[in-house]
Design an enzyme around this catalytic site. Structure first.
Site: not given
Length: 280
Positions: A53, A155
């Site tokens: 990722k 996030h």
């Protein structure tokens, strides 16, 4: 098979089924959990993981070795990075106040930082003073404590920054969406081109679908890697970042990626990444 992704709830939720051997035909995984700045660096190493990722902003540098997979990543609406300042610094209404200031970012090759640079080129002609790279979970405390003047966060920070008494200067995802009409590409899943990319894509899609079909199955695993988050924040995080694009980028997803990287390339911020390089 070696894989690297963050310990954030969206990644652990997506990959739980594969990590625990619940996907038929998928090989056993050797997992490295790491912050995005670390995974971006791992992808640039010759001995990097098989699947990883990374930030979409880092994608142009690794396309010779890695292929973009059309699933498993983070791309959506209302989920972009935030630029935060302290209540002590009156910058909320005038971005030019950031000229000459210290700004913390999670990675020099993060999508968050790329968006910030595109935005700052329009809003802060003189540029900021100093960019400081630090793990994203350290950024809000640094802004609060005054060691930096502003911080670029990602996030779950969009759910928790009020706890640090910080002020939102700009939601860069909203800025991007209003400017382009497209969702914002944040994190990409890439795999070594030497692998069976169709098979890897299938395993990840099956893992996403398993996560949706059995949302409680991954609960303990997800929470164990999200130790500083409440269960409510964890669920909000997953709901925001795991969406239709996690299963399939589709034409809209690819269009968003091309738009971001094309703008960045024209500005001299990343190497050229054509559509031909992004599809396989």
């Amino acid at each position: 098979m070696k894989i690297a992704f963050s310990p954030c709830p969206n990644d652990t939720f997506i990959f739980h089924a594969w990590v625990y051997g619940l996907i038929k035909g998928a090989p056993k995984l050797e997992v490295t959990y790491a912050d995005i700045d670390v995974t971006n660096s791992l992808a640039a190493d010759t001995g990097g993981p098989d699947v990883i990722k990374i930030s979409y902003a880092a994608l142009p540098w690794v396309l010779s070795e890695y292929a973009l997979l059309p699933c498993g990543g983070a791309l959506g609406r209302g989920c972009g990075p935030l630029l935060l300042t302290s209540d002590k610094l009156d910058t909320a209404c005038d971005p030019k106040m950031l000229a000459g200031r210290r700004v913390a970012v999670p990675s020099e090759r993060s999508t968050a930082y790329l968006l910030f640079r595109l935005w700052a080129a329009q809003k802060i002609p003189g540029g900021v003073g100093e960019i400081i790279v630090m793990p994203f979970h350290e950024i809000m405390p640094a802004v609060r404590d005054g060691s930096v003047d502003a911080g670029l966060v990602i996030h779950e920070a969009r759910f928790t920054y009020h706890m640090y008494k910080l002020t939102l200067m700009v939601d860069l995802g909203r800025w991007w969406e209003e400017d382009t009409g497209l969702p914002i590409p944040l994190g990409a899943i890439v795999a070594r081109r030497s692998l069976d990319l169709t098979a890897v894509t299938g395993w990840i899609r099956d893992s996403v679908r398993y996560a949706w079909a059995h949302p409680e199955a991954s609960r303990d695993y997800v929470l164990s890697h999200a130790q500083e988050m409440s269960p409510e924040v964890v669920q909000a995080h997953i709901k925001l970042y795991v969406n239709q694009f996690s299963e399939n980028l589709g034409e809209t997803g690819y269009q968003a990626v091309i738009s971001l990287l094309s703008r960045a390339s024209e500005a001299g911020l990343v190497p050229d990444a054509t559509l031909q390089k992004l599809r396989w």
